[in-house]
Design a protein around this motif. Sequence first.
Motif, mmCIF file in Angstrom:
data_model
loop_
_atom_site.group_PDB
_atom_site.id
_atom_site.type_symbol
_atom_site.label_atom_id
_atom_site.label_comp_id
_atom_site.label_asym_id
_atom_site.label_seq_id
_atom_site.Cartn_x
_atom_site.Cartn_y
_atom_site.Cartn_z
ATOM 1 N N SER A 1 -8.216 35.669 -20.205
ATOM 2 C CA SER A 1 -9.632 36.032 -20.121
ATOM 3 C C SER A 1 -10.069 35.971 -18.654
ATOM 4 C CB SER A 1 -10.488 35.074 -20.966
ATOM 5 O OG SER A 1 -11.855 35.403 -20.850
ATOM 6 N N PRO A 2 -9.741 37.018 -17.895
ATOM 7 C CA PRO A 2 -10.110 37.006 -16.473
ATOM 8 C C PRO A 2 -11.608 36.796 -16.246
ATOM 9 C CG PRO A 2 -8.609 38.814 -16.931
ATOM 10 C CD PRO A 2 -9.005 38.222 -18.260
ATOM 11 N N ASN A 3 -12.433 37.259 -17.194
ATOM 12 C CA ASN A 3 -13.874 37.085 -17.001
ATOM 13 C C ASN A 3 -14.299 35.621 -17.150
ATOM 14 O OD1 ASN A 3 -13.626 37.107 -19.797
ATOM 15 N ND2 ASN A 3 -14.913 38.914 -20.096
ATOM 16 N N LEU A 4 -13.527 34.794 -17.865
ATOM 17 C CA LEU A 4 -13.806 33.351 -17.891
ATOM 18 C C LEU A 4 -13.570 32.764 -16.505
ATOM 19 C CD1 LEU A 4 -14.369 30.552 -19.158
ATOM 20 C CD2 LEU A 4 -11.936 30.476 -19.754
ATOM 21 N N ARG A 5 -12.448 33.120 -15.928
ATOM 22 C CA ARG A 5 -12.114 32.621 -14.586
ATOM 23 C C ARG A 5 -13.193 33.028 -13.577
ATOM 24 N NH1 ARG A 5 -6.448 34.666 -12.565
ATOM 25 N NH2 ARG A 5 -7.858 36.382 -12.186
ATOM 26 N N ASP A 6 -13.611 34.292 -13.637
ATOM 27 C CA ASP A 6 -14.644 34.779 -12.724
ATOM 28 C C ASP A 6 -15.965 34.058 -12.944
ATOM 29 O OD1 ASP A 6 -12.779 36.542 -11.698
ATOM 30 O OD2 ASP A 6 -13.533 38.265 -12.828
ATOM 31 N N VAL B 1 -17.930 31.005 -19.025
ATOM 32 C CA VAL B 1 -17.706 31.621 -20.336
ATOM 33 C C VAL B 1 -16.993 32.957 -20.149
ATOM 34 C CG1 VAL B 1 -19.695 30.520 -21.432
ATOM 35 C CG2 VAL B 1 -19.975 32.733 -20.329
ATOM 36 N N GLY B 2 -16.315 33.388 -21.213
ATOM 37 C CA GLY B 2 -15.619 34.669 -21.147
ATOM 38 C C GLY B 2 -15.273 35.152 -22.538
ATOM 39 N N VAL B 3 -14.516 36.224 -22.584
ATOM 40 C CA VAL B 3 -14.096 36.843 -23.831
ATOM 41 C C VAL B 3 -12.603 37.134 -23.756
ATOM 42 C CG1 VAL B 3 -14.364 38.875 -25.330
ATOM 43 C CG2 VAL B 3 -16.356 37.912 -24.180
ATOM 44 N N ARG B 4 -11.911 36.890 -24.861
ATOM 45 C CA ARG B 4 -10.498 37.256 -24.990
ATOM 46 C C ARG B 4 -10.466 38.585 -25.702
ATOM 47 N NH1 ARG B 4 -5.547 38.750 -24.508
ATOM 48 N NH2 ARG B 4 -3.899 37.547 -25.521
ATOM 49 N N LYS B 5 -9.944 39.604 -25.012
ATOM 50 C CA LYS B 5 -9.851 40.942 -25.596
ATOM 51 C C LYS B 5 -8.404 41.280 -25.872
ATOM 52 C CE LYS B 5 -13.921 42.979 -23.558
ATOM 53 N NZ LYS B 5 -14.514 44.242 -23.210
ATOM 54 N N LYS B 6 -8.186 42.027 -26.905
ATOM 55 C CA LYS B 6 -6.885 42.600 -27.226
ATOM 56 C C LYS B 6 -7.156 44.084 -27.391
ATOM 57 C CE LYS B 6 -2.826 40.747 -28.123
ATOM 58 N NZ LYS B 6 -1.931 40.352 -27.126
ATOM 59 N N ALA B 7 -6.642 44.893 -26.476
ATOM 60 C CA ALA B 7 -6.981 46.321 -26.422
ATOM 61 C C ALA B 7 -8.494 46.428 -26.228
ATOM 62 C CB ALA B 7 -6.474 47.059 -27.642
ATOM 63 N N ILE B 8 -9.205 47.023 -27.171
ATOM 64 C CA ILE B 8 -10.667 47.170 -27.028
ATOM 65 C C ILE B 8 -11.428 46.197 -27.909
ATOM 66 C CG2 ILE B 8 -10.537 49.599 -26.337
ATOM 67 C CD1 ILE B 8 -11.389 50.270 -29.265
ATOM 68 N N ILE B 9 -10.711 45.306 -28.588
ATOM 69 C CA ILE B 9 -11.341 44.391 -29.544
ATOM 70 C C ILE B 9 -11.630 43.043 -28.889
ATOM 71 C CG2 ILE B 9 -11.002 43.146 -31.722
ATOM 72 C CD1 ILE B 9 -9.172 45.500 -32.562
ATOM 73 N N ASN B 10 -12.865 42.579 -29.033
ATOM 74 C CA ASN B 10 -13.212 41.220 -28.620
ATOM 75 C C ASN B 10 -12.717 40.281 -29.712
ATOM 76 O OD1 ASN B 10 -14.563 42.213 -26.385
ATOM 77 N ND2 ASN B 10 -16.555 42.129 -27.339
ATOM 78 N N VAL B 11 -11.682 39.497 -29.405
ATOM 79 C CA VAL B 11 -11.086 38.619 -30.412
ATOM 80 C C VAL B 11 -11.885 37.327 -30.532
ATOM 81 C CG1 VAL B 11 -8.992 37.406 -31.132
ATOM 82 C CG2 VAL B 11 -8.817 39.616 -29.981
ATOM 83 N N TYR B 12 -12.186 36.699 -29.389
ATOM 84 C CA TYR B 12 -12.990 35.476 -29.399
ATOM 85 C C TYR B 12 -13.691 35.281 -28.067
ATOM 86 C CZ TYR B 12 -8.839 33.266 -27.172
ATOM 87 O OH TYR B 12 -7.776 32.949 -26.349
ATOM 88 N N ALA C 1 -15.866 35.215 -0.618
ATOM 89 C CA ALA C 1 -15.163 35.124 0.668
ATOM 90 C C ALA C 1 -13.893 34.272 0.582
ATOM 91 C CB ALA C 1 -16.108 34.573 1.736
ATOM 92 N N ASP C 2 -13.916 33.238 -0.243
ATOM 93 C CA ASP C 2 -12.766 32.331 -0.346
ATOM 94 C C ASP C 2 -11.994 32.493 -1.653
ATOM 95 O OD1 ASP C 2 -13.432 31.061 2.103
ATOM 96 O OD2 ASP C 2 -14.881 29.783 1.071
ATOM 97 N N ARG C 3 -12.065 33.656 -2.283
ATOM 98 C CA ARG C 3 -11.472 33.852 -3.607
ATOM 99 C C ARG C 3 -9.995 33.447 -3.649
ATOM 100 N NH1 ARG C 3 -12.720 36.143 -8.430
ATOM 101 N NH2 ARG C 3 -11.003 37.043 -9.614
ATOM 102 N N LYS C 4 -9.238 33.776 -2.615
ATOM 103 C CA LYS C 4 -7.805 33.447 -2.591
ATOM 104 C C LYS C 4 -7.573 31.934 -2.558
ATOM 105 C CE LYS C 4 -6.120 37.732 -0.614
ATOM 106 N NZ LYS C 4 -5.058 38.283 -1.390
ATOM 107 N N ARG C 5 -8.516 31.190 -2.041
ATOM 108 C CA ARG C 5 -8.422 29.722 -2.052
ATOM 109 C C ARG C 5 -9.114 29.138 -3.285
ATOM 110 N NH1 ARG C 5 -11.081 28.460 3.201
ATOM 111 N NH2 ARG C 5 -11.680 26.592 2.091
ATOM 112 N N ALA C 6 -10.166 29.798 -3.746
ATOM 113 C CA ALA C 6 -10.958 29.270 -4.861
ATOM 114 C C ALA C 6 -10.185 29.306 -6.184
ATOM 115 C CB ALA C 6 -12.271 30.047 -4.993
ATOM 116 N N LEU C 7 -9.426 30.366 -6.441
ATOM 117 C CA LEU C 7 -8.689 30.460 -7.707
ATOM 118 C C LEU C 7 -7.661 29.335 -7.868
ATOM 119 C CD1 LEU C 7 -8.292 34.318 -8.122
ATOM 120 C CD2 LEU C 7 -9.590 32.772 -9.586
#
Length: 168
Positions: A154-159, A6-17, A38-44
């Motif tokens: 939404s980088p936090n979704l990916r994370d 799960v994550g959030v799409r932000k635009k500036a400081i606003i949580n859009v969705y 440890a494997d982030r470069k391969r995991a993404l």
Amino acid sequence: LYLLGVGVRKKAIINVYSVAAYSSLNVKKSLSLLSAKADRKRALPALRSAVRSCPTTFCLQMAFKAGAETMASAIAESVAPRHEGGKSEVDQLKKLIFDGVKAKGAATKGTKFQFDCTTDEVVVSVDGNIQGSVSSSKLSESFCDVYFDDKAVSPNLRDSCLQNCCTG
């Protein structure tokens, strides 16, 4: 389908969705031997490849009011630079989103969008009502890339997906 993250799409400081990604158990299994740290470069890239090759659903829930044109354009503009197919496919996607939102007036707080990406199409739903689909494997891949490529909206979704699917 299994919740990947799960994550959030932000635009500036606003949580859009808020956004949640669901896919098959195969996606989770394909990442289970990789370490999120440890494997982030391969995991993404492994995550991106896995969601592009398996049915993946994105559920968005609005946290901020947006008009039909604004919402449809925002999603289309995120997909367009990633899309290697015809412009008409992105235009079809935009129209499905626009029509679904326009029917209810605006994408108000709580409006739900669902995008079912398969290997050959993207199915669009607004508040549980199917608006239609665009038959295009390239569009489906491009839609997945909006959330899983190096410039993910939404980088936090990916994370979150890496934390839930990979080992520590």
